[in-house]
Design a protein around this motif. Structure first.
Motif, PDB file in Angstrom:
ATOM      1  N   UNK A   9       0.801  -1.230   0.000  1.00  0.00           N
ATOM      2  CA  UNK A   9       0.000   0.000   0.000  1.00  0.00           C
ATOM      3  C   UNK A   9       0.832   1.279   0.000  1.00  0.00           C
ATOM      4  N   UNK A  10       2.077   1.237   0.542  1.00  0.00           N
ATOM      5  CA  UNK A  10       2.834   2.495   0.619  1.00  0.00           C
ATOM      6  C   UNK A  10       3.517   2.848  -0.707  1.00  0.00           C
ATOM      7  N   UNK A  11       3.413   1.927  -1.706  1.00  0.00           N
ATOM      8  CA  UNK A  11       4.027   2.174  -3.003  1.00  0.00           C
ATOM      9  C   UNK A  11       2.934   2.413  -4.039  1.00  0.00           C
ATOM     10  N   UNK A  12       3.006   3.340  -4.915  1.00  0.00           N
ATOM     11  CA  UNK A  12       4.084   4.319  -5.083  1.00  0.00           C
ATOM     12  C   UNK A  12       4.116   5.384  -3.993  1.00  0.00           C
ATOM     13  N   UNK A  13       5.306   5.890  -3.741  1.00  0.00           N
ATOM     14  CA  UNK A  13       5.487   6.866  -2.672  1.00  0.00           C
ATOM     15  C   UNK A  13       4.787   8.177  -3.010  1.00  0.00           C
ATOM     16  N   UNK A  14       3.945   8.629  -2.091  1.00  0.00           N
ATOM     17  CA  UNK A  14       3.291   9.921  -2.277  1.00  0.00           C
ATOM     18  C   UNK A  14       3.253  10.669  -0.946  1.00  0.00           C
ATOM     19  N   UNK A  15       4.051  10.194   0.002  1.00  0.00           N
ATOM     20  CA  UNK A  15       3.987  10.729   1.358  1.00  0.00           C
ATOM     21  C   UNK A  15       5.368  10.659   1.975  1.00  0.00           C
ATOM     22  N   UNK A  16       5.637  11.553   2.933  1.00  0.00           N
ATOM     23  CA  UNK A  16       6.970  11.533   3.544  1.00  0.00           C
ATOM     24  C   UNK A  16       7.169  10.325   4.446  1.00  0.00           C
ATOM     25  N   UNK A  17       6.079   9.821   5.028  1.00  0.00           N
ATOM     26  CA  UNK A  17       6.212   8.744   6.002  1.00  0.00           C
ATOM     27  C   UNK A  17       5.683   7.422   5.458  1.00  0.00           C
ATOM     28  N   UNK A  18       6.281   6.344   5.956  1.00  0.00           N
ATOM     29  CA  UNK A  18       5.827   5.005   5.584  1.00  0.00           C
ATOM     30  C   UNK A  18       4.583   4.638   6.389  1.00  0.00           C
ATOM     31  N   UNK A  19       4.074   3.458   6.129  1.00  0.00           N
ATOM     32  CA  UNK A  19       2.905   2.941   6.855  1.00  0.00           C
ATOM     33  C   UNK A  19       3.138   2.937   8.357  1.00  0.00           C
ATOM     34  N   UNK A  20       4.383   2.524   8.752  1.00  0.00           N
ATOM     35  CA  UNK A  20       4.662   2.378  10.178  1.00  0.00           C
ATOM     36  C   UNK A  20       5.030   3.701  10.845  1.00  0.00           C
ATOM     37  N   UNK A  21       4.948   4.803  10.118  1.00  0.00           N
ATOM     38  CA  UNK A  21       5.195   6.109  10.721  1.00  0.00           C
ATOM     39  C   UNK A  21       6.615   6.626  10.568  1.00  0.00           C
ATOM     40  N   UNK A  22       7.597   5.785  10.167  1.00  0.00           N
ATOM     41  CA  UNK A  22       8.958   6.274   9.958  1.00  0.00           C
ATOM     42  C   UNK A  22       9.037   6.978   8.595  1.00  0.00           C
ATOM     43  N   UNK A  23      10.058   7.841   8.463  1.00  0.00           N
ATOM     44  CA  UNK A  23      10.130   8.656   7.243  1.00  0.00           C
ATOM     45  C   UNK A  23      10.913   7.943   6.143  1.00  0.00           C
ATOM     46  N   UNK A  24      10.497   8.181   4.881  1.00  0.00           N
ATOM     47  CA  UNK A  24      11.269   7.701   3.741  1.00  0.00           C
ATOM     48  C   UNK A  24      12.554   8.525   3.649  1.00  0.00           C
ATOM     49  N   UNK A  25      13.681   7.860   3.399  1.00  0.00           N
ATOM     50  CA  UNK A  25      14.889   8.645   3.126  1.00  0.00           C
ATOM     51  C   UNK A  25      14.889   8.998   1.637  1.00  0.00           C
ATOM     52  N   UNK A  26      15.731  10.003   1.300  1.00  0.00           N
ATOM     53  CA  UNK A  26      15.828  10.415  -0.117  1.00  0.00           C
ATOM     54  C   UNK A  26      16.254   9.219  -0.975  1.00  0.00           C
ATOM     55  N   UNK A  27      17.194   8.421  -0.405  1.00  0.00           N
ATOM     56  CA  UNK A  27      17.685   7.266  -1.157  1.00  0.00           C
ATOM     57  C   UNK A  27      16.543   6.290  -1.456  1.00  0.00           C
ATOM     58  N   UNK A  28      15.728   6.054  -0.459  1.00  0.00           N
ATOM     59  CA  UNK A  28      14.589   5.148  -0.667  1.00  0.00           C
ATOM     60  C   UNK A  28      13.603   5.718  -1.677  1.00  0.00           C
ATOM     61  N   UNK A  29      13.436   7.044  -1.602  1.00  0.00           N
ATOM     62  CA  UNK A  29      12.534   7.690  -2.572  1.00  0.00           C
ATOM     63  C   UNK A  29      13.077   7.515  -3.984  1.00  0.00           C
ATOM     64  N   UNK A  30      14.410   7.639  -4.107  1.00  0.00           N
ATOM     65  CA  UNK A  30      15.018   7.482  -5.428  1.00  0.00           C
ATOM     66  C   UNK A  30      14.820   6.070  -5.970  1.00  0.00           C
ATOM     67  N   UNK A  31      14.907   5.082  -5.080  1.00  0.00           N
ATOM     68  CA  UNK A  31      14.692   3.691  -5.504  1.00  0.00           C
ATOM     69  C   UNK A  31      13.206   3.336  -5.546  1.00  0.00           C
ATOM     70  N   UNK A  32      12.354   4.336  -5.475  1.00  0.00           N
ATOM     71  CA  UNK A  32      10.902   4.146  -5.553  1.00  0.00           C
ATOM     72  C   UNK A  32      10.358   3.283  -4.419  1.00  0.00           C
TER      73      UNK A  32
END
Lengths: 417, 320
Positions: A9-32
């Motif tokens: 559900x958290x993919x594709x990224x459209x939010x700063x935070x993941x399902x569990x409340x932690x934040x996506x890093x830029x690197x993770x955002x780059x790797x989709x």
């Protein structure tokens, strides 16, 4: 991507935070948001990527060869045809198809048509990338690419048309970067930057209109330096610049229709509902605008023939070619647009947009290559020149896709804005 | 207040007229009437005298330190050379070349020397966005490779297909064209190498206005020998190198369709529009913006007015 977006559900990224409340890093955002193995998996199951790999396998060595052994190694080194595909297609063809940024910027920001909001960012990005890659093509073609800033800072020739093109493309490129930056700021989560740009948006839009009018026109005016070399039907010292400007209006709109169609069909996972639901409506709106620009263009084309007394040329072989160009590249898509708008037939509009965009490129190639030196032999570009041109265009495609995959262009950022 | 009588009126009127006339003359001399360096040098090429010996090509090659040619200069097979149906042209190895023509009107071939014509208002110069070209007072159109970017617009603009590009070089490409031997000769008042080398006196060097007179004199004094036209007197606004021919110029490879005015004149239509767009567009489009967004504001105001009205009506009813 469909593979993963259905399961997670958290993919594709459209939010700063993941399902569990932690934040996506830029690197993770780059790797989709995918792991490296997952990313590879989705990359290699796409046949387009295989085609690209084959294209680049030959294209990159050719480009390196151009810089190592000179332009003569990849082109016919023609002194009679100084400009080939790199400029004929890359500069004169790409720039009018990138007029979309100023067109929709004007529609939404200046005329306050908020109903076109969902397509605005795509149009801005389309403009930015088109201009950027026109400069990349220029860097392939220039004899001394490392001297690109010379007309700006080292030795100025302000009375030349190309001086105006250089300055305006450079400033407009900066304007377009500023216009696309808010999407980037949302994505990295730096809202202050977005607010700063928001303050200047009207100024940027008006600057965009001025710079676009002048340099789209200036590209046409460049050819008025060769009044005796280009077939009279394709050149008019009074009207060529207006032809180039007006045709860029429907060129840019058609290109956005094409891009949005491709994105809707092949990148559905990335679009949000607002984009998908509004797309037919905005496509019809853009087709309406484009068909108006087309009829204007046809009238000015006619005025140019009348003003320069060129009726007799229309009866020659070149005249038939001229009528063919206008018929297929402008009249046909114009009627497709008009009929599509009237009957809400969006597919017809989309096919029409495709024809119109190819038509613009055809017109620019006619002016720069086919009808240039019309009393001389016809230059057929070297295969290496064609390959490099296609390779750079593929690079444009990949960059375009890379950005649309990630930045909030066809979807709205759900995090703080 | 001083009364204006007839005499003072006439006096003032005359003074004003005189002032206007003087100012006007001054102004017209300052702009538009630039006389293209009247003391500039030129060459007249007499096609009827050229025998196609290629001495000029050899002299140019030596003077300009150009690479040794594949075919030596005493080999005349080059006259049969054709590329894409075209005869030879200037390129990165040759600033000047001679071509042979066999016009049906006459029983012998004519030879035409090709090099930069050194226009009075050069298209290469006016199209260059880094000012790499200069028209010197001596009449030469010279080129500065140090600032050239290699965009090749000058090659597109040149109506005579003269500038060539050194495509073979990756790191030091540049435009290659005849510079009237400016650095080594013309600067010192000497004729270019090709003129000096010509054994037939087919090339006559002197002030442009003088060689033009010589050309006209030849046409006048030998009726029937020449066509009554000097190519380059008016073509693209006049060139320093001019030609005399015994057959119509289009029969010996000249483009007779080049405009009579300088090339830059066909670009002026656009250049004149630039300041208009720059100054009018900002106000115009901000105005459009205000007009377009005005509707929303008007709607708001109307709503307010309506509210006020209903309020007033309510109050009136209450009072009644």
């Amino acid at each position: 991507m469909k593979l993963f977006s259905n399961e997670r559900p958290e993919i594709p990224i459209a939010h700063h935070t993941k399902e569990d409340g932690s934040a996506w890093t830029i690197k993770e955002k780059l790797w989709l948001g995918l792991s490296v193995t997952e990313y590879k998996k989705q990359f290699f199951r796409n046949p387009v990527n295989w085609f690209m790999i084959m294209l680049f396998a030959i294209g990159i060595p050719l480009i390196l060869g151009r810089y190592a052994f000179g332009l003569g190694w990849v082109t016919h080194a023609s002194n009679d045809y100084p400009w080939g595909l790199f400029l004929g297609f890359g500069l004169f063809g790409m720039v009018p198809l990138s007029a979309s940024g100023f067109m929709l910027g004007t529609t939404v920001e200046l005329f306050g048509r908020k109903d076109f909001h969902s397509i605005e960012r795509l149009a801005l990005l389309n403009g930015l990338l088109g201009y950027f890659f026109a400069v990349v093509f220029l860097e392939i073609d220039l004899g001394m690419p490392w001297r690109l800033p010379y007309p700006m800072f080292v030795s100025l020739g302000p009375a030349a048309v190309l001086f105006l093109v250089a300055w305006h493309v450079a400033t407009y490129l900066s304007v377009q970067i500023a216009e696309v930056l808010p999407a980037f700021f949302e994505w990295i989560g730096w809202l202050k930057g977005k607010r700063i740009i928001r303050r200047y948006v009207l100024g940027l839009t008006v600057a965009g209109i001025i710079l676009s009018t002048l340099h789209q026109g200036a590209l046409g005016a460049l050819f008025t330096y060769a009044p005796a070399k280009i077939h009279p039907l394709w050149i008019s010292s009074n009207f060529t610049w207006i032809h180039f400007f007006v045709s860029s209006i429907f060129g840019g709109l058609s290109m956005v229709i094409i891009a949005s169609t491709l994105i809707k069909n092949f990148m559905g996972w990335r679009c949000d509902d607002e984009f998908k639901d509004n797309l037919d409506y905005v496509t019809i709106g853009m087709a309406k605008g484009a068909s108006l620009a087309m009829i204007t263009y046809l009238v000015i084309k006619l005025v140019a023939v009348a003003h320069d007394q060129e009726w007799t040329y229309l009866l020659t072989g070149w005249g038939s070619y001229y009528m063919l160009e206008l018929g297929v590249a402008v009249v046909l898509p114009m009627f497709m647009f008009a009929f599509g708008v009237r009957n809400n037939w969006v597919t017809l509009i989309r096919v029409g947009a495709f024809i119109a965009a190819i038509g613009i490129i055809w017109n620019r190639l006619n002016t720069a290559l086919v009808c240039f030196n019309w009393q001389m032999y016809q230059e057929i570009p070297h295969w290496k020149e064609v390959w490099i041109t296609v390779t750079i265009y593929a690079l444009y495609f990949l960059t375009y896709r890379f950005i649309v995959y990630r930045l909030p262009i066809v979807y709205e950022w759900k995090g703080e804005k | 207040m001083k009364k204006l009588n007839r005499r003072s009126f006439i006096k003032g009127g005359l003074a004003t007229t005189a002032a206007v006339t003087v100012l006007k003359e001054k102004k017209s001399a300052a702009s538009g009437d630039f006389d293209n360096y009247p003391e500039g040098m030129g060459v007249i090429v007499d096609l009827t005298r050229c025998v196609g010996c290629r001495s000029c090509e050899a002299a140019c090659n030596k003077e300009q330190n150009l690479p040794e040619p594949e075919v030596p200069f005493d080999d005349f097979s080059v006259f049969d050379y054709m590329h894409h149906g075209e005869k030879r042209r200037t390129d990165e190895t040759a600033y000047t070349i001679v071509n042979r023509y066999n016009p049906p009107e006459i029983d012998h071939p004519l030879f035409r020397k090709v090099q930069c014509n050194h226009c009075n208002e050069p298209a290469c110069l006016t199209s260059c966005f880094v000012n790499a070209y200069t028209k010197t007072p001596e009449g030469a159109v010279i080129y500065n490779a140090k600032v050239c970017v290699g965009c090749r617009t000058c090659m597109v603009a040149c109506p005579f297909y003269i500038p060539a590009f050194k495509y073979s070089s990756a790191f030091k490409p540049q435009i290659m064209k005849c510079i009237f031997c400016y650095d080594t000769r013309l600067k010192n008042g000497e004729p270019p190498a090709c003129v000096e080398a010509c054994p037939q006196e087919a090339l006559t060097f002197g002030r442009r206005k003088d060689v033009l007179k010589i050309g006209k004199q030849r046409i006048r004094e030998t009726p029937g020998k020449y066509v009554d036209h000097i190519y380059g007197e008016h073509e693209v606004g006049g060139t320093a190198w001019m030609y005399l021919s015994s057959v119509p110029f289009d029969k010996v490879g000249f483009d007779t369709h080049v405009p009579k005015e300088p090339i830059i004149n066909s670009v002026k239509e656009f250049l004149a529009m630039v300041p208009m767009v720059l100054t009018i567009w900002p106000g115009l489009f901000v105005g459009f913006h205000l007009l377009a967004t005005r509707k929303d504001k008007v709607r708001e105001m109307e709503k307010e007015a309506e509210l006020k009205k209903t309020k007033e009506n309510d109050e009136k009813e209450e009072q009644a």
